[in-house]
Design an enzyme around this catalytic site. Structure first.
Site, PDB file in Angstrom:
ATOM      1  N   GLY A  86       5.935  11.894  -4.280  1.00  0.00           N
ATOM      2  CA  GLY A  86       4.502  12.139  -4.426  1.00  0.00           C
ATOM      3  C   GLY A  86       4.064  13.199  -3.432  1.00  0.00           C
ATOM      4  O   GLY A  86       4.367  13.100  -2.241  1.00  0.00           O
ATOM      5  N   VAL A  87       3.341  14.218  -3.913  1.00  0.00           N
ATOM      6  CA  VAL A  87       2.895  15.291  -3.018  1.00  0.00           C
ATOM      7  C   VAL A  87       1.366  15.413  -3.001  1.00  0.00           C
ATOM      8  O   VAL A  87       0.823  16.412  -2.540  1.00  0.00           O
ATOM      9  CB  VAL A  87       3.556  16.650  -3.386  1.00  0.00           C
ATOM     10  N   LYS A 137       1.879   2.259  -5.370  1.00  0.00           N
ATOM     11  CA  LYS A 137       2.635   1.866  -6.563  1.00  0.00           C
ATOM     12  C   LYS A 137       2.022   2.415  -7.843  1.00  0.00           C
ATOM     13  O   LYS A 137       2.694   2.651  -8.839  1.00  0.00           O
ATOM     14  CB  LYS A 137       2.729   0.344  -6.664  1.00  0.00           C
ATOM     15  N   GLN A 179       1.624  -6.210  -2.859  1.00  0.00           N
ATOM     16  CA  GLN A 179       2.048  -6.268  -1.456  1.00  0.00           C
ATOM     17  C   GLN A 179       3.406  -5.553  -1.321  1.00  0.00           C
ATOM     18  O   GLN A 179       3.621  -4.571  -1.985  1.00  0.00           O
ATOM     19  CB  GLN A 179       2.115  -7.717  -0.956  1.00  0.00           C
ATOM     20  N   ASP A 215       0.818  -1.219   0.000  1.00  0.00           N
ATOM     21  CA  ASP A 215       0.000   0.000   0.000  1.00  0.00           C
ATOM     22  C   ASP A 215       0.850   1.267   0.000  1.00  0.00           C
ATOM     23  O   ASP A 215       0.441   2.286   0.554  1.00  0.00           O
ATOM     24  CB  ASP A 215      -0.964   0.033   1.208  1.00  0.00           C
ATOM     25  N   LEU A 222       4.386  12.418   0.782  1.00  0.00           N
ATOM     26  CA  LEU A 222       5.140  13.365   1.611  1.00  0.00           C
ATOM     27  C   LEU A 222       4.218  14.463   2.138  1.00  0.00           C
ATOM     28  O   LEU A 222       4.392  14.959   3.250  1.00  0.00           O
ATOM     29  CB  LEU A 222       6.295  13.971   0.784  1.00  0.00           C
ATOM     30  N   ALA A 241      -4.394  -8.116  -3.585  1.00  0.00           N
ATOM     31  CA  ALA A 241      -3.921  -6.757  -3.848  1.00  0.00           C
ATOM     32  C   ALA A 241      -5.116  -5.860  -4.159  1.00  0.00           C
ATOM     33  O   ALA A 241      -6.233  -6.340  -4.348  1.00  0.00           O
ATOM     34  CB  ALA A 241      -2.978  -6.761  -5.031  1.00  0.00           C
ATOM     35  N   GLY A 242      -4.859  -4.582  -4.202  1.00  0.00           N
ATOM     36  CA  GLY A 242      -5.944  -3.689  -4.589  1.00  0.00           C
ATOM     37  C   GLY A 242      -5.397  -2.332  -4.921  1.00  0.00           C
ATOM     38  O   GLY A 242      -4.556  -1.810  -4.210  1.00  0.00           O
ATOM     39  N   HIS A 243      -5.801  -1.787  -6.042  1.00  0.00           N
ATOM     40  CA  HIS A 243      -5.472  -0.394  -6.293  1.00  0.00           C
ATOM     41  C   HIS A 243      -6.638   0.274  -6.997  1.00  0.00           C
ATOM     42  O   HIS A 243      -7.380  -0.354  -7.734  1.00  0.00           O
ATOM     43  CB  HIS A 243      -4.155  -0.226  -7.052  1.00  0.00           C
ATOM     44  N   ARG A 274     -10.327  -2.586   5.574  1.00  0.00           N
ATOM     45  CA  ARG A 274      -9.805  -2.506   6.948  1.00  0.00           C
ATOM     46  C   ARG A 274      -8.975  -1.237   7.129  1.00  0.00           C
ATOM     47  O   ARG A 274      -8.287  -0.804   6.205  1.00  0.00           O
ATOM     48  CB  ARG A 274      -8.870  -3.692   7.216  1.00  0.00           C
TER      49      ARG A 274
HETATM   50  P1  IMP Z   1      -2.980 -12.985   2.179  1.00  0.00           P
HETATM   51  O1  IMP Z   1      -2.082 -12.417   1.137  1.00  0.00           O
HETATM   52  O2  IMP Z   1      -4.446 -12.749   1.902  1.00  0.00           O
HETATM   53  O3  IMP Z   1      -2.671 -14.415   2.483  1.00  0.00           O
HETATM   54  O4  IMP Z   1      -2.675 -12.188   3.545  1.00  0.00           O
HETATM   55  C1  IMP Z   1      -1.419 -12.286   4.198  1.00  0.00           C
HETATM   56  C2  IMP Z   1      -0.977 -10.955   4.800  1.00  0.00           C
HETATM   57  O5  IMP Z   1      -0.654 -10.056   3.750  1.00  0.00           O
HETATM   58  C3  IMP Z   1      -2.062 -10.241   5.630  1.00  0.00           C
HETATM   59  O6  IMP Z   1      -1.426  -9.549   6.695  1.00  0.00           O
HETATM   60  C4  IMP Z   1      -2.668  -9.242   4.650  1.00  0.00           C
HETATM   61  O7  IMP Z   1      -3.240  -8.144   5.320  1.00  0.00           O
HETATM   62  C5  IMP Z   1      -1.418  -8.853   3.880  1.00  0.00           C
HETATM   63  N1  IMP Z   1      -1.722  -8.358   2.526  1.00  0.00           N
HETATM   64  C6  IMP Z   1      -2.100  -9.073   1.452  1.00  0.00           C
HETATM   65  N2  IMP Z   1      -2.265  -8.277   0.386  1.00  0.00           N
HETATM   66  C7  IMP Z   1      -1.966  -7.034   0.777  1.00  0.00           C
HETATM   67  C8  IMP Z   1      -1.904  -5.765   0.100  1.00  0.00           C
HETATM   68  O8  IMP Z   1      -2.157  -5.626  -1.102  1.00  0.00           O
HETATM   69  N3  IMP Z   1      -1.527  -4.703   0.870  1.00  0.00           N
HETATM   70  C9  IMP Z   1      -1.189  -4.824   2.173  1.00  0.00           C
HETATM   71  N4  IMP Z   1      -1.230  -5.982   2.837  1.00  0.00           N
HETATM   72  C10 IMP Z   1      -1.595  -7.080   2.144  1.00  0.00           C
END
Ligand code: IMP
Length: 428
Positions: free
Chosen positions: A413-414, A16, A224, A13, A332, A39-41, A303
């Site tokens: 990044g600002v 990227k 990640q 997070d 920043l 992941a998520g963006h 979360r």
């Molecule tokens: P999993 O990847 O779902 O097995 O989760 C394992 C750990 O990686 C947990 O603490 C998740 O919160 C963390 N995690 C997985 N994907 C991300 C992400 O994209 N950003 C931040 N933490 C992540």
């Protein structure tokens, strides 16, 4: 000919997407090489609205870019189809998305097992995203996984799912008191899903190597972050793949010597989601302030993220294990308006100062941050577009982070906008 890796230098997070934007038109291929829909963006669509992507590489919004879900990724076919439909429904051309035939499939039983094992672990839970990532990688390594190419051979697919379920159902029913899954139902449903993306299945490692031969630029996008790497992270509170730069070669099928630039993404402070050690974590109103100002809420699970000061022990470690050539320092602007900004320069472990990441998990859990305080700045920096425009104390903060991290900060990044970036050195 360059292959560029973008990697999160902390616990994910770090922002990227901004770095991907920066490289923009110089890139012809964007590749995901590990992880899955954990992941998520957020991307901004042509209609101006936000859209959350979890699996599809961010290059899908850049015309002319070919996007690859590499062999190192674990693919939930339902999520893939939903994301494609979401993008197409809003006018995005998705024709340039390919999926490696060797990527593993997240099956419904992986998701079921991820959820129940977390519940079973109780207080020792990892805090996974519950998307079946870990159980899918477990099956890959145990050599009982189902791969994307199995969708092209119904007989093999049936054999593999039946073999997997013969064991998984015992575990689900006898250990976790859940309902057994029906192999035929699972197979029929993934076959139907597979039909809808079979035209995207490709030998992506061949295509990527050929692209480099033609002199095209390939961007390998890590998900990640370094400290969530199964080998180099804060094990066992990690994900099940290798986000670090070495994973980019494995998860795409490119030789490591093809990678010419490793761009580390570093947030100006630190965040983490899920369980596990976090030495510079803040539990007070300052932590809350960073969370609110920085919008630190997960894209995938919603979360709230844990927050803390910048930790240079981690940054030095990330520089080393990834071979980082350049840093992109993000957010920043979130630090503006603070009288003083503590930066963690070392740890104290059981009364002794340590400057590098401790060797054992026990010592990492005992690590207390040793802070150096840097003077803050009051000015709004979100409009700054050159390094010289930043207040002197913000420049000093960046210089100190460079010194402590051991690699140059090439971009800053600002603000969240695409244009809110300061470039100090051309990357790649
Ligand atoms: P999993 O990847 O779902 O097995 O989760 C394992 C750990 O990686 C947990 O603490 C998740 O919160 C963390 N995690 C997985 N994907 C991300 C992400 O994209 N950003 C931040 N933490 C992540």
């Amino acid at each position: 000919m360059p292959a560029i890796v973008i990697i999160g230098a902390q616990w994910g997070d770090e922002g990227k997407g901004k770095a991907t934007d920066l490289l923009g038109e110089r890139v012809q291929w964007v590749v995901r090489y590990q992880g899955g829909n954990n992941a998520g963006h957020t991307v901004v669509l042509p209609d101006g609205q936000d859209f959350a992507l979890h699996l599809i590489p961010s290059g899908i919004l850049s015309p002319g870019v070919t996007n690859v879900i590499g062999n190192g990724v674990v693919v939930d076919p339902g999520v893939l189809l939903d994301e494609l439909a979401g993008l197409e429904g809003r006018g995005v051309d998705t024709s340039r998305l390919l999926v490696s035939a060797d990527a593993h499939l997240i099956m419904p039983y992986h998701v079921a097992i991820d959820k129940v094992t977390e519940r079973y672990l109780g207080k020792a839970k990892i805090g996974t995203t519950g998307r079946g990532i870990g159980p899918c990688y477990q099956d890959k390594v145990a050599r009982v996984g189902v791969r994307v190419q199995d969708l092209l051979d119904e007989k093999i697919l049936r054999q593999k799912v039946e073999a997997a379920l013969a064991f998984k159902n015992q575990v689900l029913v006898k250990v976790y008191n859940r309902r057994a899954l029906d192999a035929n139902q699972v197979v029929d449903s993934v076959l139907e899903q597979g039909e809808r993306f079979r035209h995207r299945i490709a030998d992506t490692r061949l295509l990527l190597n050929q692209a480099l031969e033609r002199g095209e630029t390939v961007l390998l996008e890590g998900s990640q972050g370094t400290l969530l790497d199964v080998d180099h992270g804060t094990y066992p509170f990690v994900t099940s793949s290798n986000p670090t730069s070495g994973g980019a070669a494995i998860g795409s099928g490119l030789g490591p010597n093809r990678i010419t630039t490793v761009l580390g993404i570093l947030k100006a402070y630190t965040t983490r989601v899920g369980s596990g050690p976090f030495p510079s974590e803040l539990h007070d109103e300052m932590g809350e302030r960073l969370r609110k100002t920085g919008g630190e809420f997960g894209v995938t699970t919603g979360r709230s993220r844990r927050t803390g000061w910048f930790d240079s022990v981690i940054a030095r470690y990330a520089t080393r294990v990834n071979g980082i050539t350049d840093y992109f320092l993000t957010k920043l602007d979130v630090l503006s308006g603070l009288e003083r900004i503590p930066v963690c320069v070392a740890y104290e472990v059981d009364g002794e100062r340590v400057d590098e990441m401790p060797m054992t998990q026990t010592d990492v859990h005992h690590a207390k941050p040793v802070y150096e305080e840097l003077p803050g700045w009051w000015e709004d920096i979100s409009h700054c577009r050159s390094f010289d425009e930043l207040p002197a104390n913000a420049r000093a903060y960046v210089h100190r982070l460079e010194e402590l991290s051991g690699a140059r900060v090439s971009a800053i990044g600002v603000g969240p906008g695409r244009e809110q970036t300061i470039v100090r050195h051309q990357i790649a």
